[in-house]
Motif scaffolding. Structure first.
Motif, short mmCIF file in Angstrom:
data_model
loop_
_atom_site.label_atom_id
_atom_site.label_comp_id
_atom_site.label_asym_id
_atom_site.label_seq_id
_atom_site.Cartn_x
_atom_site.Cartn_y
_atom_site.Cartn_z
N LEU A 10 0.85 -1.18 0.00
CA LEU A 10 0.00 0.00 0.00
C LEU A 10 0.89 1.24 0.00
N VAL A 11 0.62 2.16 -0.90
CA VAL A 11 1.42 3.37 -1.02
C VAL A 11 0.50 4.54 -1.37
N ALA A 39 -6.56 -4.94 -12.74
CA ALA A 39 -7.33 -4.17 -11.77
C ALA A 39 -8.68 -4.85 -11.55
N PRO A 40 -9.31 -4.58 -10.43
CA PRO A 40 -10.62 -5.20 -10.16
C PRO A 40 -11.62 -4.90 -11.26
N GLY A 41 -12.26 -5.94 -11.76
CA GLY A 41 -13.28 -5.78 -12.78
C GLY A 41 -12.75 -5.51 -14.18
N THR A 90 -3.50 0.87 -9.18
CA THR A 90 -3.91 -0.19 -8.27
C THR A 90 -4.31 -1.43 -9.05
N ALA A 91 -3.68 -2.55 -8.73
CA ALA A 91 -3.92 -3.80 -9.46
C ALA A 91 -3.09 -4.90 -8.83
N VAL A 119 -0.72 -4.36 -5.56
CA VAL A 119 -0.28 -2.97 -5.40
C VAL A 119 -1.53 -2.11 -5.23
N THR A 120 -1.57 -1.36 -4.14
CA THR A 120 -2.70 -0.48 -3.87
C THR A 120 -2.18 0.93 -3.68
N VAL A 121 -2.71 1.85 -4.47
CA VAL A 121 -2.30 3.25 -4.39
C VAL A 121 -3.47 4.07 -3.87
#
Length: 123
Positions: A10-11, A39-41, A90-91, A119-121
């Motif tokens: 997380l960043v 990425a989600p979806g 984010t993905a 990876v989450t931004v």
């Protein structure tokens, strides 16, 4: 070849992360390497690729100038340095390998895949 991705986390937006992908099982320098993300979806998409010797790289337009792919054949590892991160980065990031004669972006041409690292931004 077996691939193990790591380094996600997380960043905050504007921050940096470096992903690593360790290879084992076969001669790493025989493979061109790539990074993809999902990425989600959304469908998985190409991020960056690098040739066997590291002399040729190729990037998606969305990351050009912000991300850098590199490799260390002595350590059997490929890296993805990600700077100026955005929430849209984010993905889940995947490393992949193929033995074709050139750097490619097409997902279907990659033979081997790692398990992915998140990876989450945050904005």
């Amino acid at each position: 070849v077996q691939l193990q991705a790591s380094g996600g986390g997380l960043v905050q937006a504007g921050g940096s992360l470096r992903l690593s992908c360790a290879a084992s099982g076969r001669t790493f320098s025989n493979y061109n390497m790539g990074w993809f993300r999902q990425a989600p979806g959304k469908e998985r998409e190409f991020v960056a690729a690098i040739s066997r010797g590291g002399g040729t790289t190729y990037y998606a337009d969305s990351v050009k100038g912000r991300f850098e792919i590199s490799r260390d054949n002595a350590k059997n590892t490929v890296y993805l340095q990600m700077n100026s991160l955005k929430p849209e980065d984010t993905a889940v990031y995947y490393c992949a390998a193929h033995s074709l004669g050139t750097v490619v972006a097409r997902e279907s041409l990659y033979h081997y895949w790692g398990q992915g690292t998140q990876v989450t931004v945050s904005s």
